[in-house]
Design a protein around this motif. Sequence first.
Motif, short mmCIF file in Angstrom:
data_model
loop_
_atom_site.label_atom_id
_atom_site.label_comp_id
_atom_site.label_asym_id
_atom_site.label_seq_id
_atom_site.Cartn_x
_atom_site.Cartn_y
_atom_site.Cartn_z
N GLY A 138 0.81 -1.22 0.00
CA GLY A 138 0.00 0.00 0.00
C GLY A 138 0.84 1.26 0.00
N LEU A 139 1.94 1.24 0.75
CA LEU A 139 2.82 2.42 0.79
C LEU A 139 3.53 2.63 -0.55
N ARG B 63 9.34 -4.08 13.67
CA ARG B 63 9.21 -4.67 12.34
C ARG B 63 8.46 -3.72 11.41
N VAL B 64 7.43 -3.05 11.93
CA VAL B 64 6.69 -2.06 11.14
C VAL B 64 7.63 -0.95 10.70
N ARG B 65 8.48 -0.49 11.61
CA ARG B 65 9.46 0.55 11.28
C ARG B 65 10.32 0.10 10.09
N GLY B 66 10.70 -1.17 10.08
CA GLY B 66 11.49 -1.70 8.98
C GLY B 66 10.74 -1.67 7.66
N VAL B 67 9.44 -1.96 7.69
CA VAL B 67 8.62 -1.91 6.48
C VAL B 67 8.57 -0.48 5.94
N ALA C 200 10.40 3.52 2.01
CA ALA C 200 11.07 4.80 1.74
C ALA C 200 12.25 4.59 0.80
N ARG C 201 13.02 3.55 1.06
CA ARG C 201 14.18 3.25 0.20
C ARG C 201 13.73 2.94 -1.23
N ASP C 202 12.70 2.12 -1.35
CA ASP C 202 12.28 1.66 -2.67
C ASP C 202 11.54 2.71 -3.49
N THR C 203 10.91 3.67 -2.82
CA THR C 203 10.20 4.73 -3.54
C THR C 203 10.98 6.03 -3.61
N LEU D 7 10.92 8.21 -1.38
CA LEU D 7 10.04 9.21 -0.78
C LEU D 7 10.22 9.18 0.73
N ALA D 8 9.86 10.28 1.37
CA ALA D 8 9.90 10.33 2.83
C ALA D 8 8.68 9.57 3.37
N ILE D 9 8.95 8.39 3.89
CA ILE D 9 7.91 7.54 4.49
C ILE D 9 8.47 7.16 5.87
N ASP D 10 8.04 7.90 6.87
CA ASP D 10 8.64 7.76 8.20
C ASP D 10 7.68 7.13 9.19
N PHE D 11 8.25 6.39 10.13
CA PHE D 11 7.50 5.78 11.22
C PHE D 11 8.30 5.97 12.48
#
Length: 94
Positions: A41-42, A73-77, A82-85, A87-91
């Motif tokens: 989804g992200l 584990r969620v933080r790792g997802v 973020a790495r793959d897109t 984009l800034a996707i932070d948790f």
Amino acid sequence: MPLIRLDARGWQQREDFWAALLPALGTPDWHGPNLDALYDGLVAGENRVPPPLTVEIAVSTPLPAPLIAYLDRVRGVFADAARDTELAIDFRVV
């Protein structure tokens, strides 16, 4: 960048986390409460709140150790997305 802030007060298990996160992200009805679906989804931008975004979990009372480990584990997802897109996707848990 949208900030989704969730209050973890009273959370005891994974289901409590998912019950708060999925509606906050605006996930499709078919979205499952699991890490693979979260990543998909992200990365695919399927949620009503697309990246870039930050999810912040506010912890005011101690969480059970298994839930803390799961949130890691969620933080790792989020980091993988973020790495793959690129984009800034932070948790974060505060």
